[in-house]
Design an enzyme around this catalytic site. Structure first.
Site, PDB file in Angstrom:
ATOM      1  N   ASN A   1     -33.198  75.217  40.453  1.00 28.53           N
ATOM      2  CA  ASN A   1     -32.797  75.751  41.753  1.00 28.53           C
ATOM      3  C   ASN A   1     -33.296  74.858  42.885  1.00 28.53           C
ATOM      4  OD1 ASN A   1     -31.870  77.794  40.178  1.00 28.53           O
ATOM      5  ND2 ASN A   1     -33.536  79.206  40.639  1.00 28.53           N
ATOM      6  N   VAL A   2     -32.573  74.907  43.999  1.00 25.57           N
ATOM      7  CA  VAL A   2     -32.921  74.044  45.132  1.00 25.57           C
ATOM      8  C   VAL A   2     -33.337  74.883  46.339  1.00 25.57           C
ATOM      9  CG1 VAL A   2     -31.389  72.197  44.368  1.00 25.57           C
ATOM     10  CG2 VAL A   2     -30.510  73.926  45.945  1.00 25.57           C
ATOM     11  N   ASP A   3     -33.587  76.184  46.101  1.00 28.05           N
ATOM     12  CA  ASP A   3     -33.826  77.097  47.223  1.00 28.05           C
ATOM     13  C   ASP A   3     -35.283  77.190  47.660  1.00 28.05           C
ATOM     14  OD1 ASP A   3     -34.962  78.875  45.250  1.00 28.05           O
ATOM     15  OD2 ASP A   3     -32.945  79.604  44.810  1.00 28.05           O
TER      16      ASP A   3
ATOM     17  N   HIS B   1     -33.623  69.501  40.385  1.00 27.85           N
ATOM     18  CA  HIS B   1     -32.431  69.144  41.165  1.00 27.85           C
ATOM     19  C   HIS B   1     -32.705  69.060  42.661  1.00 27.85           C
ATOM     20  CE1 HIS B   1     -29.867  70.786  37.591  1.00 27.85           C
ATOM     21  NE2 HIS B   1     -30.194  69.530  37.412  1.00 27.85           N
TER      22      HIS B   1
ATOM     23  N   CYS C   1     -32.253  60.527  53.670  1.00 32.26           N
ATOM     24  CA  CYS C   1     -31.280  59.589  54.232  1.00 32.26           C
ATOM     25  C   CYS C   1     -30.528  58.880  53.103  1.00 32.26           C
ATOM     26  CB  CYS C   1     -32.010  58.570  55.105  1.00 32.26           C
ATOM     27  SG  CYS C   1     -30.947  57.224  55.639  1.00 32.26           S
TER      28      CYS C   1
ATOM     29  N   CYS D   1     -32.350  54.476  60.468  1.00 29.46           N
ATOM     30  CA  CYS D   1     -31.232  53.563  60.184  1.00 29.46           C
ATOM     31  C   CYS D   1     -29.870  54.135  60.576  1.00 29.46           C
ATOM     32  CB  CYS D   1     -31.249  53.146  58.712  1.00 29.46           C
ATOM     33  SG  CYS D   1     -30.721  54.433  57.590  1.00 29.46           S
TER      34      CYS D   1
ATOM     35  N   SER E   1     -27.704  78.934  32.320  1.00 34.15           N
ATOM     36  CA  SER E   1     -26.638  78.941  31.320  1.00 34.15           C
ATOM     37  C   SER E   1     -26.925  77.949  30.192  1.00 34.15           C
ATOM     38  CB  SER E   1     -25.315  78.589  31.991  1.00 34.15           C
ATOM     39  OG  SER E   1     -25.464  77.365  32.690  1.00 34.15           O
TER      40      SER E   1
ATOM     41  N   ALA F   1     -34.114  88.978  34.650  1.00 36.56           N
ATOM     42  CA  ALA F   1     -35.547  88.641  34.674  1.00 36.56           C
ATOM     43  C   ALA F   1     -36.314  89.468  35.698  1.00 36.56           C
ATOM     44  CB  ALA F   1     -35.726  87.149  34.968  1.00 36.56           C
TER      45      ALA F   1
END
Ligand code: ZN
Length: 246
Positions: A101-103, A118, A126, A151, A190, A233
């Site tokens: 998860n990226v939260d 991830h 950047c 940049c 999954s 869960a």
């Protein structure tokens, strides 16, 4: 004896637990999954909006989705599953969380060792010089999209888009923890996204007991899972914690 007690005893006896989590555990927090095609993902095709080539071609278009995603993520609160994992760390059993998860909700819940396979949406990177900055509201509001101060290339959330490699350091750390653990708790995944899905197999082949907490069957279920809970869960983990006691 029911499985709750058996797994609780296993955790107490073995003592080195690593959790491997996927988007299923953040659904209760209000964050839709790609695969479920819910919420945001009814509107945006992941391959069109979460692919690095799409971002490079048209950062402005992809940022429309990213802003909406950021709104969902910043408003989200840890689910009972996140909270239970934090408790399990406080009790001294859980040594690391490896998440797809990226939260950032594991950190919000209080877990200290979180390996983000991830990346994390709460940080920007950047695409030109790889500089990293916090995803502050101010940056998210920059129109039509935020640029690197160094940049002037577009900034994107520091998450692994389709077409991008997994950060090497996180991959190495995740592999080490998978090999080291005695119990791996798998939940809300999954099990079909590689290379992340290799981790439970690595844990199993290194001698760990694999405990799967998933609503649906996964490739792990019939191959390596020693215990399977066919439930959310957020229901299972607090119950296991009760059996572990203080
Ligand atoms: Zn830059």
């Amino acid at each position: 004896m029911d499985n709750y007690r058996v797994v609780a005893d296993l955790i107490k006896e073995k003592g080195y637990v690593v959790a491997f989590t996927g988007s299923g555990i953040s659904v209760d927090s209000g964050i839709p999954t790609f695969r479920g095609g819910q919420g945001l993902w009814e509107k945006y095709d992941p391959m069109e909006y979460a692919h690095i080539d799409a971002f490079r071609r048209n950062p402005e278009k992809v940022w429309n989705m990213l802003r909406e995603m950021a709104g969902v993520i910043f408003a989200a609160k840890p689910s009972p599953a996140h909270v239970a994992l934090s408790e399990l760390e406080k009790k001294g059993f859980l040594k690391a969380v490896i998440t797809q998860n990226v939260d950032g909700l594991h950190q919000t819940a209080g877990n200290s060792t979180v390996i983000e396979y991830h990346g994390n949406h709460r940080r920007l990177v950047c695409v030109g010089c790889s500089a990293k900055v916090d995803f502050t509201e101010a940056e998210a509001r920059m129109l039509p999209y935020p640029l690197c101060e160094r940049c002037l290339s577009p900034l994107k959330p520091d998450v692994v888009f389709f077409g991008e490699p997994i950060p090497m350091l996180d991959m190495i750390r995740a592999n080490e923890e998978a090999k080291k653990c005695n119990v791996m708790l798998i939940m809300g995944t999954s099990g079909v996204v590689y290379p992340a899905a290799d981790l439970p197999y690595l844990a199993h082949s290194s001698g760990a007991k694999v405990v799967e907490i998933n609503i649906d069957d996964t490739p792990f279920t019939s191959s390596i899972s020693d215990f399977v809970f066919r439930q959310n869960a957020s229901i299972v983990l607090p119950k296991i914690l009760e059996y572990i006691g203080t």
